[in-house]
Design a protein around this motif. Structure first.
Motif, PDB file in Angstrom:
ATOM      1  N   ILE A  27       0.966  -1.293   0.036  1.00  0.00           N
ATOM      2  CA  ILE A  27      -0.081  -0.208   0.029  1.00  0.00           C
ATOM      3  C   ILE A  27       0.792   1.516   0.340  1.00  0.00           C
ATOM      4  CG2 ILE A  27      -0.345   0.146   2.721  1.00  0.00           C
ATOM      5  CD1 ILE A  27      -3.086   0.827   0.196  1.00  0.00           C
ATOM      6  N   GLU A  38      -8.175   0.524  -7.932  1.00  0.00           N
ATOM      7  CA  GLU A  38      -9.549  -0.144  -6.631  1.00  0.00           C
ATOM      8  C   GLU A  38      -8.113  -1.096  -6.123  1.00  0.00           C
ATOM      9  OE1 GLU A  38     -13.053  -3.247  -5.491  1.00  0.00           O
ATOM     10  OE2 GLU A  38     -13.363  -1.411  -7.649  1.00  0.00           O
ATOM     11  N   LYS A  39      -7.543  -1.767  -6.945  1.00  0.00           N
ATOM     12  CA  LYS A  39      -6.810  -3.229  -6.908  1.00  0.00           C
ATOM     13  C   LYS A  39      -5.780  -2.161  -5.637  1.00  0.00           C
ATOM     14  CE  LYS A  39      -3.282  -4.673  -9.041  1.00  0.00           C
ATOM     15  NZ  LYS A  39      -2.775  -5.169 -10.518  1.00  0.00           N
ATOM     16  N   ASP A  40      -4.809  -1.228  -6.351  1.00  0.00           N
ATOM     17  CA  ASP A  40      -3.982  -0.183  -5.470  1.00  0.00           C
ATOM     18  C   ASP A  40      -4.521   0.252  -4.071  1.00  0.00           C
ATOM     19  OD1 ASP A  40      -2.430  -1.208  -7.370  1.00  0.00           O
ATOM     20  OD2 ASP A  40      -1.845   0.748  -8.128  1.00  0.00           O
ATOM     21  N   GLN A  41      -5.792   0.261  -3.809  1.00  0.00           N
ATOM     22  CA  GLN A  41      -6.302   0.779  -3.146  1.00  0.00           C
ATOM     23  C   GLN A  41      -6.188   0.082  -1.384  1.00  0.00           C
ATOM     24  OE1 GLN A  41     -10.288   2.819  -3.032  1.00  0.00           O
ATOM     25  NE2 GLN A  41      -9.328   3.974  -5.467  1.00  0.00           N
ATOM     26  N   LYS A  42      -6.372  -1.485  -1.749  1.00  0.00           N
ATOM     27  CA  LYS A  42      -6.211  -3.122  -1.798  1.00  0.00           C
ATOM     28  C   LYS A  42      -4.960  -3.255  -0.869  1.00  0.00           C
ATOM     29  CE  LYS A  42     -10.878  -3.235  -3.000  1.00  0.00           C
ATOM     30  NZ  LYS A  42     -12.029  -3.388  -3.152  1.00  0.00           N
ATOM     31  N   LEU A  43      -4.116  -2.782  -1.277  1.00  0.00           N
ATOM     32  CA  LEU A  43      -2.651  -3.539  -1.847  1.00  0.00           C
ATOM     33  C   LEU A  43      -2.551  -4.046   0.145  1.00  0.00           C
ATOM     34  CD1 LEU A  43      -0.663  -2.114  -4.308  1.00  0.00           C
ATOM     35  CD2 LEU A  43      -1.218  -3.924  -3.767  1.00  0.00           C
ATOM     36  N   PRO A  44      -1.214  -4.713   0.547  1.00  0.00           N
ATOM     37  CA  PRO A  44      -1.608  -4.626   1.980  1.00  0.00           C
ATOM     38  C   PRO A  44       0.189  -3.836   2.465  1.00  0.00           C
ATOM     39  CG  PRO A  44      -0.072  -6.609   0.294  1.00  0.00           C
ATOM     40  CD  PRO A  44      -1.377  -6.217  -0.719  1.00  0.00           C
ATOM     41  N   SER A  45      -0.134  -4.291   3.556  1.00  0.00           N
ATOM     42  CA  SER A  45       0.681  -3.715   3.973  1.00  0.00           C
ATOM     43  C   SER A  45       2.488  -4.120   4.270  1.00  0.00           C
ATOM     44  CB  SER A  45       0.660  -2.702   5.639  1.00  0.00           C
ATOM     45  OG  SER A  45       0.644  -4.022   6.753  1.00  0.00           O
TER      46      SER A  45
END
Length: 184
Positions: free
Chosen positions: A147, A168-175
């Motif tokens: 993220i 939308e995919k990039d907004q949900k990337l993990p930390s």
């Protein structure tokens, strides 16, 4: 062509020699022999990608896992971006450190991103066209990312996040904490 290592091992800024005259300019954007001599790295690019984006578009931070990890050579054809890379090699002394640089059609600088690095960029100009070479083919099942606003990385993206345009995919990337089992 000037090639300088960044603060991250194996990540290089390439500053091509630009020949200008009344007709315009000419530059050699990549020379494998010169690159190998300056860096000690043997790179065989197999895929070129191009992306067009508008101001505030943030793409990243992306990477491919395992044997599909990609080294990339990033250059801006038109406009200006903030290009950001993160070392995600667990055995590296710069693990989870990042480096950023403004790349533009005016400065003509390029960034070589080694394998096992996350990569992203934010468009600073009204529009930008980005071209990048990859040494491995895209493999959907191996794609991953971090993220953009990860607390551990604390990246200064130079613009207000309220103005960012993300998929939308990039907004949900993990930390980083989720991906690399970091405490805190």
């Amino acid at each position: 062509m000037s090639i300088k290592e960044t603060i991250l091992k194996d990540c290089f800024i390439i500053d091509p020699k630009v020949f200008k005259d009344k007709r315009g300019y000419f530059l050699e954007s990549f020379n494998q022999e010169s690159f190998q001599k300056a860096t000690g790295l043997q790179i065989d690019f197999v895929q070129d990608n191009e992306s067009f984006s508008t101001k505030g578009v943030l793409r990243g931070l992306h990477f491919q896992k395992g044997k599909y990890s990609q080294a990339k050579l990033i250059r801006v054809i038109s406009g200006e971006i903030l290009d950001v890379v993160v070392d995600i090699r667990p055995d590296s002394p710069t693990f989870l450190q990042h480096f950023s640089i403004k790349l533009s059609s005016n400065n003509k600088k390029q960034l070589f991103v080694p394998k096992h690095f996350a990569h992203g960029f934010l468009v600073l100009s009204e529009t930008a066209i980005i071209n990048y070479k990859c040494d491995e083919y895209y493999h959907k099942e191996s794609e991953s990312g971090i993220i953009y606003n990860d607390r551990h990385l604390n990246i200064d993206w130079l613009l207000e996040s309220k103005d960012f345009i993300l998929s939308e995919k990039d907004q949900k990337l993990p930390s980083c904490r989720e991906l690399f089992s970091i405490k805190g």
